[in-house]
Design an enzyme around this catalytic site. Structure first.
Site, short mmCIF file in Angstrom:
data_model
loop_
_atom_site.label_atom_id
_atom_site.label_comp_id
_atom_site.label_asym_id
_atom_site.label_seq_id
_atom_site.Cartn_x
_atom_site.Cartn_y
_atom_site.Cartn_z
N ASP A 104 17.25 9.13 -7.79
CA ASP A 104 18.71 9.23 -7.71
C ASP A 104 19.26 9.08 -6.30
O ASP A 104 20.35 9.57 -6.00
CB ASP A 104 19.19 10.56 -8.30
CG ASP A 104 18.98 10.64 -9.81
OD1 ASP A 104 18.95 9.58 -10.46
OD2 ASP A 104 18.83 11.76 -10.34
N LYS A 129 3.05 4.45 -1.39
CA LYS A 129 2.99 5.38 -2.53
C LYS A 129 4.21 6.30 -2.44
O LYS A 129 4.09 7.45 -2.05
CB LYS A 129 1.72 6.22 -2.51
CG LYS A 129 0.42 5.45 -2.72
CD LYS A 129 -0.30 5.23 -1.42
CE LYS A 129 -1.61 4.52 -1.63
NZ LYS A 129 -2.28 4.22 -0.34
N HIS A 170 0.80 -1.22 0.00
CA HIS A 170 0.00 0.00 0.00
C HIS A 170 0.84 1.28 0.00
O HIS A 170 0.32 2.37 0.20
CB HIS A 170 -0.94 -0.01 1.22
CG HIS A 170 -2.25 0.64 0.96
ND1 HIS A 170 -2.68 1.75 1.64
CD2 HIS A 170 -3.23 0.33 0.08
CE1 HIS A 170 -3.88 2.10 1.20
NE2 HIS A 170 -4.24 1.26 0.25
#
Length: 211
Positions: free
Chosen positions: A160, A155, A153
């Site tokens: 870099d 996000k 779940h």
């Protein structure tokens, strides 16, 4: 479509053009930092006002006469895409839902520039309609799926190894255009490193050869 006013400390009006109501609520904030040149960017979705012109989202010049869409580079979606566009070497993504076209384009563009891209995605969402993961995999991007018994779940993305993009936003049209979501973009080393360690841990955990 009838729009009901919402009171959240202050009233935000809806702009209605040609019978179509665009109700976005957006806030773009820059948070000063005590960490030298480090600067946090806080984005809230959806934005209020005009829908953004595709030229802003793709960092190109608008060639439409009398374009009625928004052209502000400070639109939260434009800021998010600009952050992804800065990828040079590595891009690690852990995401529940990934289907939004403009974000997919920037991830593919990073891979074409030679960046090493890795994507962790929820197992169930891979087969959801419009999921971008199959196209990413076909383009040669490394993709691993989350657990079978629970959701992946997260996000977040790490650019870099120096910039963290994290929040409640699913990378979908509903997430960007409709749901009330947030994104923090930060280059604070202690935050970036913590998320990088967690991504690397999950990448090994969900290695299909070890299941």
């Amino acid at each position: 479509m009838a729009l009901k006013p919402t009171l959240v400390g202050a009233c935000i009006g809806a702009a209605v053009t040609g019978g179509v109501a665009w109700l976005w609520s957006w806030v773009f904030r820059r948070t000063p930092s005590t960490d030298g040149e480090v600067e946090d960017r806080v984005l809230f979705f959806p934005a209020v006002g005009q829908a953004p012109c595709q030229s802003v989202l793709r960092a190109t010049q608008c060639r439409r006469l009398n374009c009625t869409h928004g052209h502000s580079p400070d639109h939260p979606l434009a800021v998010l895409l600009d952050a992804l566009r800065e990828t040079q070497h590595t891009l690690d993504i852990a995401i529940y839902t990934f289907s939004y076209m403009f974000i997919k384009e920037e991830v593919l563009a990073a891979q074409r520039r030679g960046a090493h891209v890795r994507v962790l995605v929820d197992l169930e969402q891979v087969s959801a309609g419009g999921c971008a993961v199959a196209e990413l995999f076909k383009a040669g991007i490394l993709v691993r799926q989350g657990p079978e018994d629970f959701y992946l779940h997260h996000k977040f993305a790490i650019i870099d190894g120096k910039t963290l993009v994290n929040g409640s936003l699913n990378w979908s049209r509903a997430g960007v255009m409709g749901n009330h979501e947030n994104v923090l973009i930060s280059s604070r080393p202690h935050l970036v490193n913590a998320f990088q360690e967690e991504f690397d841990r999950m990448w090994e955990m969900f290695d299909p050869s070890k299941r």
